[in-house]
Design an enzyme around this catalytic site. Structure first.
Site, PDB file in Angstrom:
ATOM      1  N   GLY A  25     -29.196 -33.017  36.107  1.00 45.11           N
ATOM      2  CA  GLY A  25     -29.407 -32.806  34.667  1.00 45.11           C
ATOM      3  C   GLY A  25     -28.867 -31.449  34.237  1.00 45.11           C
ATOM      4  N   MET A  26     -28.406 -31.361  32.991  1.00 41.51           N
ATOM      5  CA  MET A  26     -27.867 -30.076  32.512  1.00 41.51           C
ATOM      6  C   MET A  26     -28.977 -29.025  32.503  1.00 41.51           C
ATOM      7  SD  MET A  26     -25.577 -29.290  29.136  1.00 41.51           S
ATOM      8  CE  MET A  26     -26.600 -30.199  28.001  1.00 41.51           C
ATOM      9  N   VAL A  52     -37.628 -42.702  40.801  1.00 45.53           N
ATOM     10  CA  VAL A  52     -38.647 -41.860  40.153  1.00 45.53           C
ATOM     11  C   VAL A  52     -39.361 -42.577  39.006  1.00 45.53           C
ATOM     12  CG1 VAL A  52     -37.682 -39.610  40.776  1.00 45.53           C
ATOM     13  CG2 VAL A  52     -36.821 -40.788  38.745  1.00 45.53           C
ATOM     14  N   TYR A 140     -34.026 -43.138  20.258  1.00 45.16           N
ATOM     15  CA  TYR A 140     -34.161 -41.960  21.125  1.00 45.16           C
ATOM     16  C   TYR A 140     -35.301 -41.074  20.637  1.00 45.16           C
ATOM     17  CZ  TYR A 140     -33.081 -37.274  22.950  1.00 45.16           C
ATOM     18  OH  TYR A 140     -33.160 -36.024  23.527  1.00 45.16           O
TER      19      TYR A 140
END
Ligand SMILES: NC(=O)c1ccc[n+]([C@@H]2O[C@H](COP(=O)([O-])OP(=O)(O)OC[C@H]3O[C@@H](n4cnc5c(N)ncnc54)[C@H](OP(=O)(O)O)[C@@H]3O)[C@@H](O)[C@H]2O)c1
Length: 297
Positions: A25-26, A52, A140
């Protein structure tokens, strides 16, 4: 980096920090870098290690690692794709936080979770505070709001609302713009959406402030200042001395599947007053990102 945090927990052993999404992840990568620099005992867990999203599997890993702090940087971040993949977006952004609540309910572990400016409808004309009413307009945004509501059922949890991230290690708006600026003479970029561009390095720093103080509740965690996507692109192109012309266009001229807030600047007043830490302006953070991650490539 000078030692800023007490890296030892109450028992005199090094504080164990688990970053979910820490390898790819960033934000996850920025958290790992910052934590390692400060000397915390860092570990990461992501889909490359295990499923996960499976409650039992996640529980087994967390029990084995026994962290003092968990940063959950796993998220479904495909804003437009989420409009067609709402089940998957909800699984990652809502069900995973719910699973964390089941696992951590009776634990002393502190959990820091991340949310977004997309929980707002964008109709404000002044910076959003943590108390402003939420009204997400996209799948989102709705899935992230459900995730924050879930995680706040824990006594030991904080939600950091962040926005418009750029950082090393993963493609993002700024890196995409710079790539395009090498390929095209004119870049047409939306100028009527205003937000809070934020560096993942700075967000990682803010995360350790929150985690090491075991602060709870919702905090806006962004760089200070405001910009349109066009402002952000222009600043990046100009700092890199690229010849491309950045042309402002309207949202209507750049139709996208998901509705985005027109104005989603987040106020950092609560963060600054609570932690006596003022996030720096985004252009400064952008310059550092360009110098450390782009110019050296
Ligand atoms: N990026 C932004 O501009 C922005 C803006 C506002 C808020 N945020 C929030 O900030 C946080 C960090 O965002 P980010 O930009 O760092 O995200 P990112 O770079 O897209 O990383 C997301 C992480 O989640 C993992 N992941 C996604 N789906 C998964 C699945 N089904 N199973 C296991 N792992 C999965 C990814 O693994 P893979 O690498 O294997 O896919 C990756 O490690 C998120 O909560 C996000 O909602 C981001």
């Amino acid at each position: 980096m000078p030692l800023k945090y007490n890296v030892f927990n109450a028992d005199g052993v090094k504080t164990k920090v688990l970053v979910l999404g820490g390898k790819t992840g960033m934000l996850g990568q920025a958290l790992m870098k910052t934590g390692n620099e400060y000397g915390f005992e860092m570990s990461s867990l992501g889909r490359e290690d295990a499923d996960v999203l499976d409650l039992q599997i996640l529980d087994a890993h967390i029990t084995r690692l026994n962290p003092d702090i968990i940063f959950n940087a796993i998220a479904y971040t495909g804003v437009d794709k989420a409009e067609e993949e709402s089940a998957q977006a909800n699984l990652v952004n809502k069900v995973l936080p719910e699973n964390l609540v089941s696992i951590l309910r009776y634990s002393a572990c502190h959990c820091v979770h991340y949310s977004t400016d997309f929980v707002f409808n964008g109709k404000n004309s002044a910076a959003y505070t943590e108390n402003d009413e939420t009204d997400p307009r996209s799948v989102y945004g709705s899935s992230k709001l459900a995730g924050e509501r879930a995680i706040l059922k824990l006594d030991n949890a904080a939600v950091l609302r962040t926005a418009w991230l750029f950082g090393c290690g993963r493609k993002n708006f700024v890196s995409t713009i710079l790539k395009l600026a090498h390929e095209k003479p004119v870049l047409r970029i939306v100028h009527d959406q205003i937000g809070s561009p934020t560096s993942t390095a700075d967000l990682a720093e803010m995360s350790f402030i929150v985690g090491s103080r075991k602060a709870t509740g919702i905090f806006n965690a962004v760089n200070s200042g405001a910009a349109s996507w066009c402002d952000l692109a222009s600043e990046a192109v100009s700092l890199m001395n690229l010849p491309a012309f950045v042309e402002p266009i309207t949202t209507a001229e750049w139709p996208q599947k998901a509705i985005r807030p027109k104005y989603s600047v987040l106020s950092v007043k609560h963060f600054t007053e609570t932690f006596d830490y003022a996030p720096r302006p985004w252009p400064q953070a952008l310059r550092e990102y360009l110098f450390e991650c782009i110019a050296r490539d």
